[in-house]
Scaffold this active site. Sequence first.
Site, short mmCIF file in Angstrom:
data_model
loop_
_atom_site.label_atom_id
_atom_site.label_comp_id
_atom_site.label_asym_id
_atom_site.label_seq_id
_atom_site.Cartn_x
_atom_site.Cartn_y
_atom_site.Cartn_z
N SER A 1 -40.10 -0.73 -3.55
CA SER A 1 -39.47 -1.76 -2.26
C SER A 1 -40.61 -2.01 -0.76
O SER A 1 -41.48 -1.31 -1.21
CB SER A 1 -38.47 -2.28 -1.83
OG SER A 1 -37.99 -3.35 -1.57
N ASP B 1 -36.63 -12.45 -8.89
CA ASP B 1 -37.13 -11.18 -8.15
C ASP B 1 -36.86 -11.80 -6.43
O ASP B 1 -38.00 -12.69 -6.36
CB ASP B 1 -37.36 -10.05 -7.79
CG ASP B 1 -37.78 -9.13 -6.88
OD1 ASP B 1 -36.70 -9.28 -6.03
OD2 ASP B 1 -38.04 -8.17 -6.69
N HIS C 1 -34.00 -7.07 -7.37
CA HIS C 1 -35.44 -6.51 -6.44
C HIS C 1 -35.01 -4.70 -7.01
O HIS C 1 -35.30 -4.38 -6.31
CB HIS C 1 -34.93 -6.69 -5.40
CG HIS C 1 -35.99 -6.08 -4.51
ND1 HIS C 1 -37.54 -6.39 -4.28
CD2 HIS C 1 -35.90 -5.03 -3.43
CE1 HIS C 1 -38.14 -6.11 -3.52
NE2 HIS C 1 -37.15 -5.21 -2.95
#
Length: 267
Positions: free
Chosen positions: A95, A217, A245
């Site tokens: 991320s 996502d 995610h």
Amino acid sequence: MDVGRRNNVTVVGNPQGPTVVLAHGFGCDQNMWRLTVPALAEDHRVVLFDYVGSGRSDLTAFSADHYSSLDGYAQDVTEICAALDLRDAVFVGHSVSAMIGVLAAGLAPERIGALVMVAPSPRYIDDDGYRGGFTADDIDELLASLESNYLGWSTAMAPVIMGNPDRPELGEELANSFCATHPDMARVFARTTFLSDSRDDLKTVSVPTLVLECTQDAIAPREVGAFVHRAIPGSTLVTLDATGHCPHLSAPEATNQAITAFLAGLR
């Protein structure tokens, strides 16, 4: 300051193998990589750490000014790499850590020789010709909710971020991780994360790069993965058969296979 203590640095695996640094995302800690470490440890030296404010990091090292931009986190990464005297390490960032890795590679190119970006997003807010997945009002609302009631926000958002409603235990784990993060420090990291714009930084990447995206996502839609892939010359884009995610938790076998195949190609 002792960087190892500040960031709760852990080194496992094969001390003679190439080094892989695993970097967690917002609201998480190094424990989120526990399903990935076994796939790497036999052949690689694996470095894990917690960002300040997360996990078992030294909370006294936190500075709102230092961590008000991704550069502060990237500087910490380069200090960890220097303390361990890493050379040409592979930085695996989940991320927001994917962008922190890009910045760290620019700050210390001798330390980081390749990047693996797991569900990356260089900008979360939509822009002209760019879809980040959120409007500016969406992010303002998200941050306001987080800042007013962090624990409530964590409980509500974690299942959405995890994206596997048929496996509620995954959402519960992420919620627990969010709740274990110091709220004041999480507020700073969240604002730094969701208001960041690292699109121009992608053009500076000159090392082998793997971009991993999921089929669905809520945080980083597939348009984002395609954008990152186009922006980094020579990068490889792999779409995992995974939703949510956090594929290293929801689909660890597919995630680990993609990472190890990329690592094998670097030798």
